[in-house]
Design a protein around this motif. Structure first.
Motif, PDB file in Angstrom:
ATOM      1  N   GLU A 171       0.815  -1.213   0.000  1.00 46.11           N
ATOM      2  CA  GLU A 171       0.000   0.000   0.000  1.00 46.11           C
ATOM      3  C   GLU A 171       0.854   1.271   0.000  1.00 46.11           C
ATOM      4  N   LEU A 172       2.170   1.092  -0.128  1.00 49.80           N
ATOM      5  CA  LEU A 172       3.122   2.199  -0.276  1.00 49.80           C
ATOM      6  C   LEU A 172       3.322   3.024   0.995  1.00 49.80           C
ATOM      7  N   CYS A 173       2.872   2.503   2.145  1.00 50.60           N
ATOM      8  CA  CYS A 173       3.079   3.227   3.403  1.00 50.60           C
ATOM      9  C   CYS A 173       4.576   3.439   3.669  1.00 50.60           C
ATOM     10  N   GLN A 174       5.361   2.397   3.356  1.00 50.60           N
ATOM     11  CA  GLN A 174       6.780   2.449   3.675  1.00 50.60           C
ATOM     12  C   GLN A 174       7.530   3.466   2.829  1.00 50.60           C
ATOM     13  N   GLY A 175       6.951   3.837   1.693  1.00 49.97           N
ATOM     14  CA  GLY A 175       7.616   4.797   0.826  1.00 49.97           C
ATOM     15  C   GLY A 175       7.819   6.146   1.491  1.00 49.97           C
ATOM     16  N   CYS A 176       6.865   6.555   2.331  1.00 53.38           N
ATOM     17  CA  CYS A 176       6.971   7.834   3.050  1.00 53.38           C
ATOM     18  C   CYS A 176       7.380   7.651   4.503  1.00 53.38           C
ATOM     19  N   HIS A 177       6.831   6.621   5.164  1.00 52.97           N
ATOM     20  CA  HIS A 177       7.042   6.452   6.600  1.00 52.97           C
ATOM     21  C   HIS A 177       8.219   5.554   6.930  1.00 52.97           C
ATOM     22  N   GLY A 178       8.866   4.978   5.914  1.00 49.03           N
ATOM     23  CA  GLY A 178      10.036   4.150   6.144  1.00 49.03           C
ATOM     24  C   GLY A 178       9.682   2.697   6.416  1.00 49.03           C
TER      25      GLY A 178
ATOM     26  N   PRO B 123       5.373  11.845   9.610  1.00 48.84           N
ATOM     27  CA  PRO B 123       5.616  11.353  10.972  1.00 48.84           C
ATOM     28  C   PRO B 123       6.235   9.970  11.025  1.00 48.84           C
ATOM     29  N   ASN B 124       7.000   9.736  12.095  1.00 46.16           N
ATOM     30  CA  ASN B 124       7.430   8.384  12.434  1.00 46.16           C
ATOM     31  C   ASN B 124       6.227   7.618  12.974  1.00 46.16           C
ATOM     32  N   LEU B 125       6.110   6.351  12.568  1.00 47.64           N
ATOM     33  CA  LEU B 125       5.019   5.499  13.055  1.00 47.64           C
ATOM     34  C   LEU B 125       5.517   4.386  13.967  1.00 47.64           C
ATOM     35  N   ALA B 126       6.811   4.169  13.999  1.00 40.47           N
ATOM     36  CA  ALA B 126       7.378   3.077  14.792  1.00 40.47           C
ATOM     37  C   ALA B 126       7.045   3.235  16.265  1.00 40.47           C
ATOM     38  N   ALA B 127       6.591   2.143  16.880  1.00 41.58           N
ATOM     39  CA  ALA B 127       6.268   2.075  18.313  1.00 41.58           C
ATOM     40  C   ALA B 127       5.085   2.949  18.692  1.00 41.58           C
ATOM     41  N   GLN B 128       4.308   3.381  17.700  1.00 42.80           N
ATOM     42  CA  GLN B 128       3.078   4.113  17.990  1.00 42.80           C
ATOM     43  C   GLN B 128       1.997   3.115  18.398  1.00 42.80           C
TER      44      GLN B 128
ATOM     45  N   LEU C 155       4.732  10.456  21.757  1.00 42.54           N
ATOM     46  CA  LEU C 155       5.329  11.655  21.173  1.00 42.54           C
ATOM     47  C   LEU C 155       6.849  11.596  21.182  1.00 42.54           C
ATOM     48  N   ALA C 156       7.409  10.772  22.052  1.00 43.52           N
ATOM     49  CA  ALA C 156       8.862  10.677  22.171  1.00 43.52           C
ATOM     50  C   ALA C 156       9.485  10.209  20.853  1.00 43.52           C
ATOM     51  N   GLY C 157      10.497  10.924  20.405  1.00 41.95           N
ATOM     52  CA  GLY C 157      11.209  10.531  19.200  1.00 41.95           C
ATOM     53  C   GLY C 157      10.537  10.928  17.905  1.00 41.95           C
ATOM     54  N   GLN C 158       9.411  11.609  17.990  1.00 39.97           N
ATOM     55  CA  GLN C 158       8.730  12.046  16.778  1.00 39.97           C
ATOM     56  C   GLN C 158       9.512  13.192  16.129  1.00 39.97           C
TER      57      GLN C 158
END
Length: 219
Positions: free
Chosen positions: A50-57, A68-73, A169-172
């Motif tokens: 779905e191409l999420c990783q293209g922008c969010h990594g 935004p970072n999504l990791a650990a959200q 919010l940490a690390g965002q």
């Protein structure tokens, strides 16, 4: 889904990093709440197709300014935002279009995958800012300004309480946090429970918003 099943699936898929494994061992209930009901293995494939990783990594840590970072959200928080993008109660030209094509099973799976990733930290940002730290932890009694930590926890890692997910919010990215707070302040964004973020952000100065964004990104 039981935690040991989640851990086994993630390990088989090669997506259980050392950081996540440590957190799984450290606080199983917190990780279960963070991942939610979705399948992180299926979510990995879906987030790629779905191409999420293209922008969010690939690991949920974005290299794109303003994304935004999504990791650990928290997965429940990500599901709510995707749902809001689908209904356009949260507006973003790209995300409205992307979310429209997601199925009801895609949402929890993609959210579970990003929730399973290691917590990010923005290099070179943040640092000991006494004013921002005080605002975050204690608010401002004279302005009747609630402490950010009352919802997002003192470590800014968020929580789930009574069915409501308060985001980590940490690390965002500091730039992303600043823009979102300004949007809350201006009423451009208004999809928080009971409008709490609009009320809080409206009382912050632009300087305080920048200080908070920089402080939180470095936690």
């Amino acid at each position: 889904m039981k935690l040991n099943t989640i851990a086994a699936l993630m390990a088989l898929a090669g997506i259980c990093s050392v950081g996540v494994a440590a957190e799984l061992a450290e606080d199983p209930e917190a990780i279960r709440l963070r991942i939610g009901t979705g399948d992180p293995v299926a979510g990995k494939a879906k987030s790629e197709s779905e191409l999420c990783q293209g922008c969010h990594g690939e690991e949920g840590v974005s290299n794109v300014v303003g994304v935004p970072n999504l990791a650990a959200q928290f997965a429940p928080y990500l599901i709510k935002q995707l749902s809001d993008f689908r209904t356009q109660s949260r507006r973003h030209r790209i995300m409205n279009a992307m979310a429209e094509g997601l199925s009801e099973t895609d949402l929890p799976d993609i959210a579970a995958y990003f929730a399973s990733r290691s917590r990010p930290k923005e290099d070179g940002a943040g640092g000991p800012d006494a004013n921002a730290k005080d605002l975050f932890l204690y608010g401002d009694v004279e302005r009747n300004l609630d402490a950010c930590a009352s919802c997002h926890e003192s470590d800014a890692r968020g929580r789930v309480s009574r069915g409501v997910a308060y985001p980590a919010l940490a690390g965002q990215q500091s730039g992303y946090l600043r823009v979102q707070l300004l949007n809350w302040k201006a009423g451009i964004r208004n999809n928080s429970p009971q409008g709490v973020m609009n009320r809080v952000a409206s009382q912050l100065t632009e300087a305080e918003i920048s200080e908070l964004a920089n402080y939180l990104s470095g936690l």
